[in-house]
Motif scaffolding. Structure first.
Motif, PDB file in Angstrom:
ATOM      1  N   ASP A  74       0.858  -1.191   0.000  1.00  0.00           N
ATOM      2  CA  ASP A  74       0.000   0.000   0.000  1.00  0.00           C
ATOM      3  C   ASP A  74       0.892   1.238   0.000  1.00  0.00           C
ATOM      4  O   ASP A  74       1.367   1.696   1.040  1.00  0.00           O
ATOM      5  CB  ASP A  74      -0.899  -0.003   1.236  1.00  0.00           C
ATOM      6  CG  ASP A  74      -2.002   1.044   1.152  1.00  0.00           C
ATOM      7  OD1 ASP A  74      -1.742   2.131   0.602  1.00  0.00           O
ATOM      8  OD2 ASP A  74      -3.116   0.769   1.644  1.00  0.00           O
ATOM      9  N   PHE A  75       1.125   1.791  -1.181  1.00  0.00           N
ATOM     10  CA  PHE A  75       2.065   2.893  -1.335  1.00  0.00           C
ATOM     11  C   PHE A  75       1.631   4.139  -0.564  1.00  0.00           C
ATOM     12  O   PHE A  75       2.438   4.772   0.123  1.00  0.00           O
ATOM     13  CB  PHE A  75       2.241   3.237  -2.816  1.00  0.00           C
ATOM     14  CG  PHE A  75       2.687   2.085  -3.678  1.00  0.00           C
ATOM     15  CD1 PHE A  75       3.673   1.214  -3.234  1.00  0.00           C
ATOM     16  CD2 PHE A  75       2.126   1.871  -4.928  1.00  0.00           C
ATOM     17  CE1 PHE A  75       4.095   0.154  -4.012  1.00  0.00           C
ATOM     18  CE2 PHE A  75       2.537   0.816  -5.722  1.00  0.00           C
ATOM     19  CZ  PHE A  75       3.524  -0.061  -5.260  1.00  0.00           C
ATOM     20  N   GLU A  76       0.375   4.495  -0.701  1.00  0.00           N
ATOM     21  CA  GLU A  76      -0.111   5.723  -0.066  1.00  0.00           C
ATOM     22  C   GLU A  76       0.045   5.664   1.451  1.00  0.00           C
ATOM     23  O   GLU A  76       0.542   6.608   2.088  1.00  0.00           O
ATOM     24  CB  GLU A  76      -1.580   5.957  -0.440  1.00  0.00           C
ATOM     25  CG  GLU A  76      -1.818   6.366  -1.893  1.00  0.00           C
ATOM     26  CD  GLU A  76      -1.428   7.822  -2.161  1.00  0.00           C
ATOM     27  OE1 GLU A  76      -0.986   8.505  -1.220  1.00  0.00           O
ATOM     28  OE2 GLU A  76      -1.565   8.265  -3.320  1.00  0.00           O
ATOM     29  N   LYS A  77      -0.365   4.574   2.046  1.00  0.00           N
ATOM     30  CA  LYS A  77      -0.270   4.468   3.500  1.00  0.00           C
ATOM     31  C   LYS A  77       1.174   4.382   3.966  1.00  0.00           C
ATOM     32  O   LYS A  77       1.517   4.876   5.054  1.00  0.00           O
ATOM     33  CB  LYS A  77      -1.078   3.262   3.993  1.00  0.00           C
ATOM     34  CG  LYS A  77      -2.589   3.475   3.883  1.00  0.00           C
ATOM     35  CD  LYS A  77      -3.362   2.319   4.492  1.00  0.00           C
ATOM     36  CE  LYS A  77      -4.866   2.581   4.421  1.00  0.00           C
ATOM     37  NZ  LYS A  77      -5.653   1.459   5.000  1.00  0.00           N
ATOM     38  N   CYS A  78       2.032   3.768   3.149  1.00  0.00           N
ATOM     39  CA  CYS A  78       3.453   3.735   3.500  1.00  0.00           C
ATOM     40  C   CYS A  78       4.033   5.146   3.525  1.00  0.00           C
ATOM     41  O   CYS A  78       4.791   5.500   4.445  1.00  0.00           O
ATOM     42  CB  CYS A  78       4.232   2.880   2.500  1.00  0.00           C
ATOM     43  SG  CYS A  78       4.100   1.098   2.763  1.00  0.00           S
ATOM     44  N   LEU A  79       3.674   5.963   2.543  1.00  0.00           N
ATOM     45  CA  LEU A  79       4.168   7.340   2.505  1.00  0.00           C
ATOM     46  C   LEU A  79       3.687   8.129   3.719  1.00  0.00           C
ATOM     47  O   LEU A  79       4.436   8.909   4.314  1.00  0.00           O
ATOM     48  CB  LEU A  79       3.736   8.020   1.209  1.00  0.00           C
ATOM     49  CG  LEU A  79       4.418   7.506  -0.070  1.00  0.00           C
ATOM     50  CD1 LEU A  79       3.831   8.192  -1.298  1.00  0.00           C
ATOM     51  CD2 LEU A  79       5.928   7.742  -0.009  1.00  0.00           C
ATOM     52  N   GLU A  80       2.428   7.915   4.078  1.00  0.00           N
ATOM     53  CA  GLU A  80       1.901   8.585   5.272  1.00  0.00           C
ATOM     54  C   GLU A  80       2.677   8.157   6.522  1.00  0.00           C
ATOM     55  O   GLU A  80       2.998   8.985   7.388  1.00  0.00           O
ATOM     56  CB  GLU A  80       0.416   8.255   5.437  1.00  0.00           C
ATOM     57  CG  GLU A  80      -0.481   8.842   4.351  1.00  0.00           C
ATOM     58  CD  GLU A  80      -1.917   8.364   4.482  1.00  0.00           C
ATOM     59  OE1 GLU A  80      -2.224   7.689   5.490  1.00  0.00           O
ATOM     60  OE2 GLU A  80      -2.731   8.655   3.583  1.00  0.00           O
ATOM     61  N   ARG A  95       6.605   9.086  10.886  1.00  0.00           N
ATOM     62  CA  ARG A  95       7.746   8.606  11.674  1.00  0.00           C
ATOM     63  C   ARG A  95       8.994   9.474  11.499  1.00  0.00           C
ATOM     64  O   ARG A  95       9.697   9.782  12.473  1.00  0.00           O
ATOM     65  CB  ARG A  95       8.065   7.153  11.270  1.00  0.00           C
ATOM     66  CG  ARG A  95       9.369   6.598  11.844  1.00  0.00           C
ATOM     67  CD  ARG A  95       9.369   6.589  13.357  1.00  0.00           C
ATOM     68  NE  ARG A  95      10.648   6.135  13.892  1.00  0.00           N
ATOM     69  CZ  ARG A  95      11.731   6.899  14.045  1.00  0.00           C
ATOM     70  NH1 ARG A  95      11.689   8.186  13.703  1.00  0.00           N
ATOM     71  NH2 ARG A  95      12.848   6.391  14.546  1.00  0.00           N
ATOM     72  N   PHE A  96       9.283   9.905  10.256  1.00  0.00           N
ATOM     73  CA  PHE A  96      10.552  10.580   9.994  1.00  0.00           C
ATOM     74  C   PHE A  96      10.404  12.066   9.675  1.00  0.00           C
ATOM     75  O   PHE A  96      11.390  12.788   9.672  1.00  0.00           O
ATOM     76  CB  PHE A  96      11.269   9.899   8.813  1.00  0.00           C
ATOM     77  CG  PHE A  96      11.651   8.471   9.080  1.00  0.00           C
ATOM     78  CD1 PHE A  96      12.792   8.160   9.795  1.00  0.00           C
ATOM     79  CD2 PHE A  96      10.862   7.425   8.611  1.00  0.00           C
ATOM     80  CE1 PHE A  96      13.153   6.846  10.031  1.00  0.00           C
ATOM     81  CE2 PHE A  96      11.215   6.104   8.844  1.00  0.00           C
ATOM     82  CZ  PHE A  96      12.360   5.820   9.568  1.00  0.00           C
ATOM     83  N   LEU A 122       3.290  -1.228   7.839  1.00  0.00           N
ATOM     84  CA  LEU A 122       3.030   0.091   8.416  1.00  0.00           C
ATOM     85  C   LEU A 122       3.528   0.157   9.861  1.00  0.00           C
ATOM     86  O   LEU A 122       4.107   1.170  10.286  1.00  0.00           O
ATOM     87  CB  LEU A 122       1.542   0.408   8.349  1.00  0.00           C
ATOM     88  CG  LEU A 122       0.947   0.503   6.935  1.00  0.00           C
ATOM     89  CD1 LEU A 122      -0.549   0.745   7.003  1.00  0.00           C
ATOM     90  CD2 LEU A 122       1.623   1.605   6.128  1.00  0.00           C
ATOM     91  N   LYS A 123       3.339  -0.925  10.601  1.00  0.00           N
ATOM     92  CA  LYS A 123       3.819  -0.964  11.992  1.00  0.00           C
ATOM     93  C   LYS A 123       5.342  -0.863  12.035  1.00  0.00           C
ATOM     94  O   LYS A 123       5.915  -0.166  12.896  1.00  0.00           O
ATOM     95  CB  LYS A 123       3.345  -2.243  12.672  1.00  0.00           C
ATOM     96  CG  LYS A 123       3.660  -2.297  14.170  1.00  0.00           C
ATOM     97  CD  LYS A 123       3.082  -3.554  14.793  1.00  0.00           C
ATOM     98  CE  LYS A 123       3.219  -3.527  16.319  1.00  0.00           C
ATOM     99  NZ  LYS A 123       4.606  -3.362  16.780  1.00  0.00           N
ATOM    100  N   ASN A 124       6.018  -1.560  11.115  1.00  0.00           N
ATOM    101  CA  ASN A 124       7.477  -1.531  11.086  1.00  0.00           C
ATOM    102  C   ASN A 124       8.012  -0.125  10.808  1.00  0.00           C
ATOM    103  O   ASN A 124       9.038   0.274  11.359  1.00  0.00           O
ATOM    104  CB  ASN A 124       8.012  -2.496  10.031  1.00  0.00           C
ATOM    105  CG  ASN A 124       7.880  -3.944  10.443  1.00  0.00           C
ATOM    106  OD1 ASN A 124       7.684  -4.250  11.622  1.00  0.00           O
ATOM    107  ND2 ASN A 124       7.977  -4.846   9.482  1.00  0.00           N
ATOM    108  N   ILE A 125       7.319   0.608   9.941  1.00  0.00           N
ATOM    109  CA  ILE A 125       7.747   1.980   9.645  1.00  0.00           C
ATOM    110  C   ILE A 125       7.533   2.869  10.863  1.00  0.00           C
ATOM    111  O   ILE A 125       8.443   3.605  11.290  1.00  0.00           O
ATOM    112  CB  ILE A 125       6.979   2.539   8.435  1.00  0.00           C
ATOM    113  CG1 ILE A 125       7.282   1.718   7.179  1.00  0.00           C
ATOM    114  CG2 ILE A 125       7.338   4.010   8.200  1.00  0.00           C
ATOM    115  CD1 ILE A 125       6.406   2.068   5.987  1.00  0.00           C
ATOM    116  N   LEU A 126       6.339   2.808  11.438  1.00  0.00           N
ATOM    117  CA  LEU A 126       6.008   3.685  12.561  1.00  0.00           C
ATOM    118  C   LEU A 126       6.839   3.370  13.800  1.00  0.00           C
ATOM    119  O   LEU A 126       7.148   4.265  14.591  1.00  0.00           O
ATOM    120  CB  LEU A 126       4.511   3.565  12.879  1.00  0.00           C
ATOM    121  CG  LEU A 126       3.563   4.090  11.791  1.00  0.00           C
ATOM    122  CD1 LEU A 126       2.120   3.720  12.121  1.00  0.00           C
ATOM    123  CD2 LEU A 126       3.707   5.601  11.622  1.00  0.00           C
TER     124      LEU A 126
END
Length: 393
Positions: free
Chosen positions: A239-245, A250-251, A350-354
């Motif tokens: 899910d590209f959009e949610k990954c960008l969000e 996070r960063f 998404l959890k891993n990014i956040l």
């Protein structure tokens, strides 16, 4: 004429006969050209048997050009419209001209297996660069039943002809010894395409952002999945959009996604909705430049994920078919060996990014780097050209 034949009942018959006739023709031309003398001052470069100006072969060719060595340089290319340096002479693959130059060149430089008929002479030097550094997924003989019998025959024949293989770390050298049907010399000087990582990165970062019309302070995450032999598309559901969000949360900063599909798959087959923040990077001619300009990479089994670990940039693994791939081919490392956060679905991704922790990543990365023992230092291309000059006197 071809379009006319496609509409006739004869076309299926001709389509079945033509490959056999062409293979015999190429075989016959090799027999004739094999009798011709070798020009030790001729090099033939090949990237995926006719691809564009890229991968390890590119950086070796550029080093030859930079040093102005007195050699004739040829590049196997199926699309002459692609941009190439004027010093390179283009040769279409699997033609009489191709066979002539291969049979008379003092040196061959290839990034992948020769999946066609060839006949190498004792006074020719064959440098095989492979097209990747270490990755998670097993390759070649180590992949076992994941390879077809036809490919294994080609690979074994190809390996017998190789004079030099390139490796960028101790771990990869050990893998080559087990998987490549090859027991000859291995140059442990790094991969030529990785030399780019040791140059000043700022010009590349500006160039890629200008190319895609992005702000100079834009943060780029690259999605670079590898390919599957069955060509199935069900594993590319990131899910590209949610990954960008999530990256923004996070960063901080403005994040953009560059989607780069493997050259062995048709990017047009994927139902991806590109936007001003999700960009199609598959047509870009040099994946190494994209990687050098990026801030984060997401991949499944591609070696570029390991590249980013080496560069000390965040690397994420997203693999919906991890268990299936483990059954089919197997892995060189356990997931616990990787500093890379691993996800098998979008919720985990998404959890891993956040929840990303620089401290945890660095601790695991230190252990990983000791295990791999990388050789890359920005001078691999120079070492290969030195080898060519020494062995083609």
């Amino acid at each position: 004429m071809i379009n006319f034949l496609r509409r006739t009942p004869l076309y299926p018959v001709l389509a079945g006969i033509y490959p056999r006739l062409h293979n015999f023709y190429i075989w016959l031309v090799w027999q004739i050209c094999y009798l011709l003398p070798v020009d030790q001052h001729k090099i033939v470069f090949s990237n995926f048997n006719g691809g564009g100006f890229g991968d390890n072969a590119r950086y070796i060719a550029e080093e030859c050009i930079r040093r102005k060595i007195p050699y004739k340089l040829y590049w196997v290319c199926s699309n002459p419209a692609l941009p190439f340096p004027k010093e390179l002479n283009l040769v279409p693959p699997n033609t009489a001209a191709f066979v002539y130059h291969m049979a008379t060149a003092g040196c061959w430089v290839d990034t992948t297996r020769k999946l066609y008929y060839f006949k190498k002479k004792k006074n020719q030097t064959y440098i095989h660069t492979w097209h990747a550094g270490p990755g998670l997924k097993k390759i070649e003989r180590d992949a076992g039943s994941g390879l077809t019998d036809k490919y294994v025959r080609y690979a074994q024949r190809d390996s017998k002809a190789i004079d030099l293989l390139l490796s960028n770390c101790r771990f990869w050298t050990q893998c080559f010894r087990s998987c490549f049907w090859y027991d000859g010399p291995i140059m442990e000087k790094g991969l030529p395409k990785n030399d780019l990582y040791f140059q000043d990165q700022e010009p590349l970062r500006r160039m890629i952002r200008e190319y895609y019309g992005l702000p100079m302070d834009a943060k780029i995450v690259l999605y670079v999945p590898t390919w599957r032999e069955n060509r199935k598309l069900h594993v590319y559901h990131l899910d590209f959009e949610k990954c960008l969000e999530a990256f923004t949360t996070r960063f901080g900063g403005d994040w953009y996604m560059l989607v780069r599909m493997h050259p062995n798959v048709n990017a047009a087959d994927f139902d991806i909705h590109y936007t001003d923040r999700i960009l199609n990077a598959s047509p870009y001619p040099n994946s190494q430049e994209l990687l050098a300009a990026g801030d984060v990479v997401i991949t499944d089994y591609s070696s570029c994920g390991f590249d980013y670990i080496q560069l000390d940039r965040p690397s994420f693994l997203y693999a919906e078919d991890y268990d299936q791939m483990k059954r089919d081919k197997g892995y060189y490392l356990e997931l616990s060996d990787l500093p890379t956060p691993v996800a098998f679905n979008n919720a985990q991704m998404l959890k891993n990014i956040l929840d990303y922790s620089e401290e945890e990543y660095e601790q695991k990365r230190e252990v990983f780097m000791q295990k791999m023992q990388y050789y890359d230092d920005g001078h691999a291309s120079e070492a290969v050209v030195d080898y060519i000059l020494e062995h083609t006197k």
